[in-house]
Design an enzyme around this catalytic site. Structure first.
Site, PDB file in Angstrom:
ATOM      1  N   ASP A   7       0.868  -1.163   0.000  1.00 18.38           N
ATOM      2  CA  ASP A   7       0.000   0.000   0.000  1.00 18.38           C
ATOM      3  C   ASP A   7       0.915   1.226   0.000  1.00 18.38           C
ATOM      4  OD1 ASP A   7      -2.363   1.636   0.465  1.00 18.38           O
ATOM      5  OD2 ASP A   7      -1.675   1.793   2.537  1.00 18.38           O
ATOM      6  N   ASP A   9      -0.275   5.022   0.847  1.00 19.69           N
ATOM      7  CA  ASP A   9      -0.599   6.068   1.813  1.00 19.69           C
ATOM      8  C   ASP A   9      -0.572   5.557   3.246  1.00 19.69           C
ATOM      9  OD1 ASP A   9      -1.121   7.959  -0.272  1.00 19.69           O
ATOM     10  OD2 ASP A   9      -2.985   6.872  -0.649  1.00 19.69           O
TER      11      ASP A   9
END
Length: 216
Positions: A7, A9
């Site tokens: 991922d 963020d």
């Protein structure tokens, strides 16, 4: 070649690239302060795991409607250097290098728009990216998305579409901070959580997933 899935963020950096980009748009006059407050309210729902991503994207992409790809790319480049690069975790960059040295296949899978995620990935030396795709007509953004959104279970759907028969989960690793990425974390052989929220931290403890605490 094992998979290393990340991922973006609040995982590879301290912050959310979509929010940082929205702040940049406000500063450049592409959006106003009232829109910034609404964006933050939507983000609160994201962190709670209750956000409809279609609603968030429709709202935050509206300032891009009819803007050229070149104009947006130039502003994203400024945002990257001024707001995003200083927030990248050193531990994240070291870990990416670890998997690169192992010869693993590194993929960043993000629920932010591809116009932001791809430049960040290039800065990090990652060539494979799955992010929310933006509709384009005649080299201009329409303000709409297209395809399956890389959010929650959509990340797994897009990954399966991307890799097809090449999908091999043996010795696969996944990294995320968010409860929204539970489908992705459950897919890989080895899940790791980064600065997780309370819900994900409890789940990681129960399942024996590695929990990492990274700071700038």
């Amino acid at each position: 070649m094992a998979l290393a899935l990340f991922d973006l963020d609040d995982t590879l950096l301290d912050g959310d690239t979509a929010s940082l980009w929205f702040e940049h748009m406000v500063d450049r006059g592409w959006a106003d302060a009232a829109m910034a407050r609404q964006e933050q309210a939507l983000m609160a729902r994201y962190y709670a795991g209750t956000l409809a991503m279609e609603e968030y994207m429709a709202f935050t992409l509206s300032p891009l409607a009819e803007r050229s790809l070149t104009e947006v790319a130039a502003e994203v480049a400024l945002c990257l250097q001024e707001r995003i690069v200083p927030r990248l975790y050193p531990e994240a960059q070291a870990l990416l290098q670890h998997y690169r040295a192992r010869g693993d296949r590194i993929i960043i899978i993000s629920a932010s728009g591809e116009h932001i995620v791809r430049p960040v990935a290039r800065h990090l030396g990652v060539s494979e990216v799955l992010a929310i795709e933006l509709e384009q007509v005649a080299d201009r953004y329409t303000g709409r998305t297209q395809g399956v959104l890389t959010y929650q279970g959509g990340k797994v759907t897009r990954l399966r579409q991307w890799l097809g028969e090449e999908l091999d989960l043996l010795d696969s690793h996944g990294y995320s901070d968010s409860i929204n990425d539970l489908p992705l974390l459950e897919l890989v052989e080895f899940a790791h959580v980064v600065n997780p929220g309370e819900r994900l931290a409890k789940l990681a403890l129960a399942r024996g997933w590695e929990s990492l605490l990274w700071r700038r």
